[in-house]
Design a protein around this motif. Structure first.
Motif, PDB file in Angstrom:
ATOM      1  N   ASP A  20       0.794  -1.200   0.060  1.00 12.26           N
ATOM      2  CA  ASP A  20      -0.044   0.095  -0.130  1.00 12.26           C
ATOM      3  C   ASP A  20       0.772   1.352   0.063  1.00 12.26           C
ATOM      4  O   ASP A  20       2.092   0.952  -0.173  1.00 12.26           O
ATOM      5  N   ALA A  47      -1.277  -5.117  -4.773  1.00 18.91           N
ATOM      6  CA  ALA A  47      -1.398  -3.912  -4.760  1.00 18.91           C
ATOM      7  C   ALA A  47      -2.860  -3.522  -5.067  1.00 18.91           C
ATOM      8  O   ALA A  47      -3.325  -4.229  -6.122  1.00 18.91           O
ATOM      9  N   GLN A  48      -3.527  -2.300  -4.644  1.00 15.27           N
ATOM     10  CA  GLN A  48      -5.068  -2.266  -4.946  1.00 15.27           C
ATOM     11  C   GLN A  48      -5.282  -0.838  -5.461  1.00 15.27           C
ATOM     12  O   GLN A  48      -4.651   0.021  -4.844  1.00 15.27           O
ATOM     13  N   THR A  49      -6.117  -0.510  -6.374  1.00 12.95           N
ATOM     14  CA  THR A  49      -6.429   0.812  -6.848  1.00 12.95           C
ATOM     15  C   THR A  49      -7.557   1.432  -5.841  1.00 12.95           C
ATOM     16  O   THR A  49      -7.550   2.488  -6.040  1.00 12.95           O
ATOM     17  N   ALA A  79      -1.196   2.607  -8.277  1.00 14.73           N
ATOM     18  CA  ALA A  79      -0.822   1.213  -7.905  1.00 14.73           C
ATOM     19  C   ALA A  79       0.300   0.471  -8.486  1.00 14.73           C
ATOM     20  O   ALA A  79       1.156  -0.376  -8.190  1.00 14.73           O
ATOM     21  N   ARG A  82       3.692   1.425  -7.156  1.00 18.69           N
ATOM     22  CA  ARG A  82       3.884   0.626  -5.952  1.00 18.69           C
ATOM     23  C   ARG A  82       4.415  -0.809  -6.352  1.00 18.69           C
ATOM     24  O   ARG A  82       5.269  -1.350  -5.605  1.00 18.69           O
ATOM     25  N   ILE A 102      -2.159  -6.401  -9.230  1.00 15.87           N
ATOM     26  CA  ILE A 102      -3.107  -5.227  -9.125  1.00 15.87           C
ATOM     27  C   ILE A 102      -4.291  -5.520  -9.231  1.00 15.87           C
ATOM     28  O   ILE A 102      -4.940  -6.246 -10.001  1.00 15.87           O
TER      29      ILE A 102
END
Length: 287
Positions: A20, A47-49, A79, A82, A102
């Motif tokens: 994150d 990773a998340q949007t 994202a 990251r 992602i």
């Protein structure tokens, strides 16, 4: 006669770590990289949007958010940055096998889904001022109650070793505690000392000690250096557990946790909540 199981056969083969935008991420990734190298595991950075949350909001009556395409592009770009940073960190750490994912969902939901294909999930303790899923549950709580994998929760700060010399296992003869022991075996077999701790409010009870001795024998057959210790806390069990772990300078706490039946996906039991609030060492949770 069956041959004993080799230690390598119990290693974690796939480890999932949360990526994150918090300051703790580099330390979390570094820890996961050390653990993956020690276990010979494939490491996945997640990773998340968060785009799905905005999509849900646009379906509410009277909500006019305009054209969200630029926002979605910005969220996805962040994202991807990251994820690229994750690739760089783990490559520098010498991890042999890694990849990133992602996802557009919220962190807890995305991690719980990807955890179906992992042996272990690594996250950080939710900050006290951080919003939870729907304002109710933090990421560790949600993932442990909604995935088939154990969750290793790191405290703040996160200067944690990948090998845990001294480990405390909280034992209450529950299925959740038994699963936690099994899931933690790749770490327990590498420990120098493991305390199987019973926190029994009834000093006259014999059953809890018998159950603990049976579990200790199970662990010893796997090569775990285990000692059974019984405690009679006067106050709240969660606090007593943490005090004992801190006194023994435990590097890792292992425990089972449960969710209340009506709100199983969002609410942990009292001991688990206390431990996650006051966590000062890594804890492996299993449901």
């Amino acid at each position: 006669m069956r041959q004993p199981i080799e230690e390598s056969s119990m290693d974690y083969k796939t480890i999932l770590v949360h990526i994150d935008d918090t300051p703790e991420t580099p330390d979390r990734v570094a820890f996961a990289a050390r653990l993956a190298s020690a276990q010979g595991a494939h490491l996945i950075g997640m990773a998340q949007t968060g785009i799905s949350r905005f999509i849900r909001e646009t379906t509410l009556p009277g909500v006019e958010l305009g054209d969200l395409t630029p926002l979605f592009g910005s969220l996805r770009e962040a994202a991807e940055l990251r994820a690229a940073h994750f690739d760089t960190l783990v490559q520098q750490a010498g991890v042999a096998s890694f990849a990133h994912r992602i996802d557009d969902d919220e962190p807890g939901m995305a991690l719980a889904l990807q955890a179906m294909y992992a042996d272990l999930v690594v996250v950080s303790r939710t900050a006290h001022d951080a919003p939870g899923i729907a304002g109710i549950a933090g990421i560790p709580e949600y993932v442990v109650l909604n995935s088939p994998s154990p969750v290793l929760v790191l405290p703040h700060p996160q200067a944690s070793p990948a090998a845990f010399g001294r480990v405390m296992v909280a034992w209450n003869a529950s299925p959740e505690a038994a699963r936690a022991v099994r899931y933690a075996l790749p770490l327990l077999v590498r420990a120098t000392h493991v305390e199987l701790a019973i926190f029994d409010e009834e000093s006259s009870s014999v059953r809890s000690l018998e159950d603990a001795e049976a579990m200790a024998q199970f662990m010893a057959r796997h090569g775990v250096p285990v000692e059974v210790c019984r405690h009679h806390p006067r106050g709240e069990v969660g606090n007593a557990l943490l005090v004992r772990a801190e006194e023994r300078k435990a590097d890792l706490l292992v425990m089972g946790c449960y969710g209340h039946s009506r709100y199983r996906e969002i609410l942990l039991g009292g001991v688990s909540r206390t431990v996650l609030r006051r966590l000062s060492m890594p804890v492996l949770l299993a449901h």
